[in-house]
Design a protein around this motif. Structure first.
Motif, PDB file in Angstrom:
ATOM      1  N   HIS A 458       0.825  -1.206   0.000  1.00 34.68           N
ATOM      2  CA  HIS A 458       0.000   0.000   0.000  1.00 34.68           C
ATOM      3  C   HIS A 458       0.867   1.267   0.000  1.00 34.68           C
ATOM      4  O   HIS A 458       0.445   2.304  -0.525  1.00 34.68           O
ATOM      5  CB  HIS A 458      -0.943  -0.002   1.198  1.00 34.68           C
ATOM      6  N   ILE A 461       1.570   1.909  -3.574  1.00 33.39           N
ATOM      7  CA  ILE A 461       0.372   2.400  -4.253  1.00 33.39           C
ATOM      8  C   ILE A 461       0.135   3.868  -3.914  1.00 33.39           C
ATOM      9  O   ILE A 461      -0.231   4.680  -4.773  1.00 33.39           O
ATOM     10  CB  ILE A 461      -0.835   1.532  -3.858  1.00 33.39           C
ATOM     11  N   TYR A 462       0.358   4.226  -2.647  1.00 31.40           N
ATOM     12  CA  TYR A 462       0.182   5.608  -2.204  1.00 31.40           C
ATOM     13  C   TYR A 462       1.062   6.554  -3.018  1.00 31.40           C
ATOM     14  O   TYR A 462       0.677   7.685  -3.312  1.00 31.40           O
ATOM     15  CB  TYR A 462       0.518   5.692  -0.713  1.00 31.40           C
ATOM     16  N   ASN A 464       2.009   6.030  -6.132  1.00 28.21           N
ATOM     17  CA  ASN A 464       1.819   5.791  -7.562  1.00 28.21           C
ATOM     18  C   ASN A 464       2.938   4.964  -8.178  1.00 28.21           C
ATOM     19  O   ASN A 464       3.141   4.985  -9.395  1.00 28.21           O
ATOM     20  CB  ASN A 464       1.683   7.107  -8.351  1.00 28.21           C
ATOM     21  N   ALA A 466       2.902   1.759  -7.950  1.00 25.59           N
ATOM     22  CA  ALA A 466       2.208   0.540  -8.336  1.00 25.59           C
ATOM     23  C   ALA A 466       0.716   0.820  -8.247  1.00 25.59           C
ATOM     24  O   ALA A 466       0.282   1.792  -7.623  1.00 25.59           O
ATOM     25  CB  ALA A 466       2.597  -0.632  -7.427  1.00 25.59           C
ATOM     26  N   ASP A 467      -0.059  -0.034  -8.896  1.00 20.51           N
ATOM     27  CA  ASP A 467      -1.521   0.033  -8.808  1.00 20.51           C
ATOM     28  C   ASP A 467      -2.019  -1.228  -8.128  1.00 20.51           C
ATOM     29  O   ASP A 467      -1.414  -2.303  -8.256  1.00 20.51           O
ATOM     30  CB  ASP A 467      -2.145   0.139 -10.201  1.00 20.51           C
ATOM     31  N   LEU A 468      -3.121  -1.091  -7.417  1.00 20.93           N
ATOM     32  CA  LEU A 468      -3.718  -2.232  -6.729  1.00 20.93           C
ATOM     33  C   LEU A 468      -5.109  -2.473  -7.280  1.00 20.93           C
ATOM     34  O   LEU A 468      -5.897  -1.543  -7.438  1.00 20.93           O
ATOM     35  CB  LEU A 468      -3.799  -1.995  -5.221  1.00 20.93           C
ATOM     36  N   GLU A 469      -5.412  -3.720  -7.563  1.00 21.96           N
ATOM     37  CA  GLU A 469      -6.758  -4.099  -7.976  1.00 21.96           C
ATOM     38  C   GLU A 469      -7.258  -5.187  -7.044  1.00 21.96           C
ATOM     39  O   GLU A 469      -6.593  -6.211  -6.850  1.00 21.96           O
ATOM     40  CB  GLU A 469      -6.776  -4.601  -9.415  1.00 21.96           C
ATOM     41  N   HIS A 486      -6.296  -9.741  -4.189  1.00 21.69           N
ATOM     42  CA  HIS A 486      -5.508  -8.521  -4.343  1.00 21.69           C
ATOM     43  C   HIS A 486      -4.414  -8.738  -5.399  1.00 21.69           C
ATOM     44  O   HIS A 486      -3.662  -9.726  -5.326  1.00 21.69           O
ATOM     45  CB  HIS A 486      -4.853  -8.114  -3.019  1.00 21.69           C
ATOM     46  N   ALA A 488      -1.349  -6.557  -7.793  1.00 18.99           N
ATOM     47  CA  ALA A 488      -0.583  -5.334  -8.061  1.00 18.99           C
ATOM     48  C   ALA A 488      -0.196  -5.298  -9.528  1.00 18.99           C
ATOM     49  O   ALA A 488      -0.034  -6.339 -10.175  1.00 18.99           O
ATOM     50  CB  ALA A 488       0.665  -5.284  -7.189  1.00 18.99           C
ATOM     51  N   GLN A 490       2.424  -2.803 -12.282  1.00 13.33           N
ATOM     52  CA  GLN A 490       3.445  -1.770 -12.350  1.00 13.33           C
ATOM     53  C   GLN A 490       3.491  -1.219 -13.771  1.00 13.33           C
ATOM     54  O   GLN A 490       3.521  -1.996 -14.740  1.00 13.33           O
ATOM     55  CB  GLN A 490       4.806  -2.362 -11.957  1.00 13.33           C
TER      56      GLN A 490
END
Length: 822
Positions: A458, A461-462, A464, A466-469, A486, A488, A490
């Motif tokens: 996280h 992700i905070y 930017n 990486a992205d989390l789905e 969950h 991730a 990149q």
């Protein structure tokens, strides 16, 4: 064929049903084959319906109201089926049952009526109806799609469009959306290329375009979004497209055959508009890109995003970076914390923004690296950027800008470490959080459940980075710490930057070794003659479908985590683990992932080392029982994802409990060949977590499960063939959490469930046949949370007076498999 109007009310209703089926079969892929059968059956009845007046006279009925009502019910049912989402297991099950009941009633009615017509053969018609009913039953038991992936995932939305962002900055973006939308809605242009440097927001733009109401209205469920990356595999893409549209998935060995199947697929679904998005196509794939074009198929559009131009394409759209005003707006949004503006001089702010060259990715990453920092820190960053720039490739500007933003991540060097670790996984692939947990727990000595690992994710992700789905938000996930939904991702440029950072210094001294091999082209330093001794603690080796063994030797005395990513050879469909694993004595985590469409035979399994603590296997064939000959005495967790694991073992005396006596967690997900567990699993005394999920042929826990006295968490969700739990489950005195959600055939709970004195959480949504709770349920004094459907809430309410603190959570969640769209 068309249906001639029939004067009676029954005939008119029949004609409406026939036309409705013909319409729905063209637009609803989920039930395509079955609806075609219905259409064929109805077609055979048309001549009979023309003689409906003769039926009425012989049966002394004026309008055959009973049959008319039955046909009207059929119309309503087909309409409802046209609106059912492919991944809603519960609704699919319920409507499948209603279809079966309707079919049986229809058969009974025609058994009475049709013998009155001597010119018709009732048996043949009933045979057609019976065949249709059986196909529906087989489909919904997870056997459809020709065994694709052998996991019942034929209806998965793996090529669905990603979520669209709520906010996009830039008049350029709005103008681009209008222009591209116009092109897609008009006739003529078959391929559109959107080109821009990396980090300009091409994917964001196209995602937003695909969610436009007019685009969705035209292309409906025929929008397929495919992430391509550097290595475009035409065979794999066509297989995924066929899977996405619920057609049988063949083995495709050549590109020519792939083109043949692609054309067939498009012709079948091309009666309605089709939009194919190929995201991030590299220049090397231009020749393959041409094979996606079939100009004779009407309303078939292709949108390509690329950093490269394809000059011979009829329409190329250039997406420009943001202008100064737009860049400032995006930067402000990204640097602001809780709505509070940063106290930074305007000239300093503008200098930083100018450095980002109007690239959205750079703006968001840099902004978040400066959040909450003193202006002096901003000044220092500007000085660093002004000290010159190392050329790092075609996207050197943004790479250099991003690299500088990594130098100080809140003073926490672990963030940069985790950022570089993400490059262990292939470009444009979703990274399971469970794989990251397995890797990070062992590399950095984190807590066993991986809570700290997820916290670190996280943090990326905070910023930017990486992205989390989260593909499915199970209300029990947070408590169970499974994180199985969950993923991730990149950005390509960020992955490129991570690899550049990893490759600093001499190869023998690097902390990480990231190798992406094409064929058998090994780097110069890796050969049988040299065989250097490497210091890397994390090693990632990716191979493509042209790779063939044997592996050259590799000395990895310090390696603690090994990630093997591969695609199988189309002829052999096998993958052999490298022999050098056997001598990697410090290896604690092994992650093996097959990115081919079908499972691959995994060879050389005997080389797995004694010190391994975690193993994660994806899309491989490795019999669970065959592991009995191994000696994995330090193994704490093993995970099988979309694997074939139930082949019979030839080892008569091999006990899995002897092979892995200290196993704490066993995860089996989407392994559709699994019918039951080997009894030896129950003899593993330390086992605390047992997770068997989405295994649609799994039918029963072993009666010996009561011997697993250490079990604290049992997950059985989405095991649709599971009909009951063994009585011995009551012996699990330490069990805290039980998840039986979406077990569609589970019709009872054992009375012994009341003996689970420490049970705190229970999830049972999507269990339509479970209508009665055993009386012993009142003994669950520690039960705090129950997750169920609205209609099951009534079963639990009377217990609230007996079970103090019971919280009934009504779940409206629908199943989703969108994570497969990679």
């Amino acid at each position: 064929m068309s249906v001639d109007p029939v004067g009676t009310a029954v005939g008119m209703a029949f004609g409406e049903l026939f036309l409705l089926v013909k319409e729905v079969v063209q637009t609803v892929a989920v039930f395509h084959d079955q609806l075609k059968k219905i259409e064929s059956t109805l077609d055979s009845i048309v001549p009979i319906m023309k003689d409906i007046d003769e039926f009425n006279r012989r049966m002394d009925r004026k309008d055959m109201g009973q049959i008319q009502a039955l046909i009207n019910n059929g119309k309503d049912l087909v309409k409802k089926c046209s609106n059912i989402k492919a991944l809603n297991l519960y609704k699919k099950y319920m409507h499948s049952k209603k279809l079966t009941d309707f079919d049986a009633t229809l058969a009974r009615e025609f058994q009475i009526s049709m013998p009155l017509l001597s010119v018709r053969n009732t048996a043949e018609i009933l045979g057609e109806v019976k065949e249709f009913r059986e196909e529906f039953r087989v489909y919904h038991s997870g056997q459809a799609n020709n065994g694709a992936l052998q996991s019942g995932l034929g209806a998965s939305g793996n090529l669905t469009v990603p979520e669209a962002p709520d906010f996009i900055v830039g008049s350029e973006v709005e103008a681009s959306l209008r222009k591209l939308k116009g092109r897609l809605l008009e006739e003529g242009v078959s391929m559109i290329v959107v080109t821009a440097p990396g980090g300009c927001g091409k994917t964001t733009l196209i995602t937003k375009l695909c969610h436009d109401v007019d685009i969705e209205g035209k292309f409906n469920n025929n929008i397929m979004f495919i992430r391509v990356s550097k290595k475009l595999n035409l065979m794999d893409i066509v297989q995924k497209m066929m899977q996405h549209k619920n057609f049988p998935v063949p083995t495709i060995e050549t590109e020519d055959r792939a083109v043949h199947y692609l054309q067939q697929l498009l012709e079948r679904i091309g009666q309605n508009p089709v939009l194919l998005v190929l995201d991030d196509v590299w220049s090397e794939s231009k020749s393959i890109l041409d094979k996606f074009v079939f100009k004779k198929i009407k309303d078939y559009k292709i949108v390509v995003t690329s950093r490269y131009e394809f000059p011979d394409v009829s329409f190329v759209h250039h997406l420009n970076p943001l202008n100064n005003v737009e860049a400032l707006e995006l930067f402000h949004r990204s640097v602001t914390v809780d709505g509070r503006s940063m106290v930074v001089p305007d000239d300093l702010l503008k200098q930083v923004v100018n450095r980002c060259k109007g690239l959205p990715l750079a703006l968001t990453v840099v902004a978040k690296s400066l959040r909450g920092k003193d202006p002096s820190f901003w000044q220092t960053k500007l000085l660093d950027w002004s000290e010159g720039r190392t050329l790092l490739g075609s996207d050197s500007d943004i790479l250099d800008c991003l690299r500088k933003s990594l130098d100080d991540l809140d003073g926490d060097p672990s963030i940069k470490e985790r950022f570089m670790d993400l490059s262990s996984f292939p470009e444009d692939r979703k990274i399971p959080a469970t794989a990251l947990i397995d890797m990070w727990v062992e590399l950095y000595n984190l807590d066993f459940n991986g809570l700290r690992a997820v916290t670190d994710l996280h943090k990326l992700i905070y910023r930017n980075l990486a992205d989390l789905e989260v593909t499915r938000r199970d209300l029990t996930d947070d408590d169970d710490k499974s994180y199985s939904s969950h993923y991730a991702m990149q950005h390509d440029l960020l992955r490129e930057l991570a690899i550049i950072e990893c490759n600093q210094g001499e190869v023998e001294k690097r902390e990480r070794l990231i190798l992406d091999l094409t064929g058998n082209n090994f780097p110069d330093w890796w050969s049988e003659q040299k065989q250097p001794t490497l210091s890397a603690r994390l090693v990632s080796i990716s191979t493509d479908g042209t790779f063939s063994t044997p592996w050259p030797n590799l000395q990895l005395p310090e390696a603690e985590a090994l990630v093997l990513n591969f695609e199988t050879n189309i002829q052999t469909k096998t993958y052999c683990l490298p022999i050098f694993i056997e001598k990697a004595n410090k290896l604690k985590a092994l992650i093996v992932t097959n990115y081919s469409f079908f499972p691959a035979e995994l060879g050389n399994f005997h080389v797995i080392g004694f010190n391994l603590r975690r193993i994660r296997l994806e899309r491989v064939t490795v019999p669970l029982l065959s592991m009995g000959k191994l000696r994995l005495h330090n193994l704490r967790k093993i995970s099988f994802f979309m694997c074939d694991i139930s082949k019979a073992s030839t080892l008569n005396d091999a006990k899995i409990s002897d092979a892995m006596p200290n196993l704490v967690e066993l995860d089996i997900d989407y392994c559709n060949d699994l019918v039951t567990l080997p009894d030896g699993i129950c003899e593993i005394k330390p086992l605390k977590k047992l997770s068997i999920t989405n295994c649609h042929n799994f039918s029963a826990l072993p009666e010996q499960i009561g011997q697993s006295a250490s079990l604290e968490v049992v997950r059985l969700n989405s095991c649709t063939n599971l009909s009951q739990l063994p009585d011995s489950i009551g012996a699990l005195q330490k069990l805290i959490s039980l998840n039986i959600s979406d077990c569609l055939n589970l019709n009872t709970l054992p009375n012994q469930i009341g003996q689970l004195v420490n049970l705190k959480r229970m999830s049972m949504r999507g269990c339509p046949r479970l209508s009665v709770l055993p009386r012993s349920i009142v003994k669950l004094r520690n039960l705090r949370n129950v997750v169920c459907d609205k209609e099951k809430e009534v079963m639990w309410w009377p217990l609230k007076s007996s079970l103090n603190g019971l919280n009934i959570i009504v779940s409206e969640e629908e199943a989703s498999l969108d994570w497969l769209r990679d």
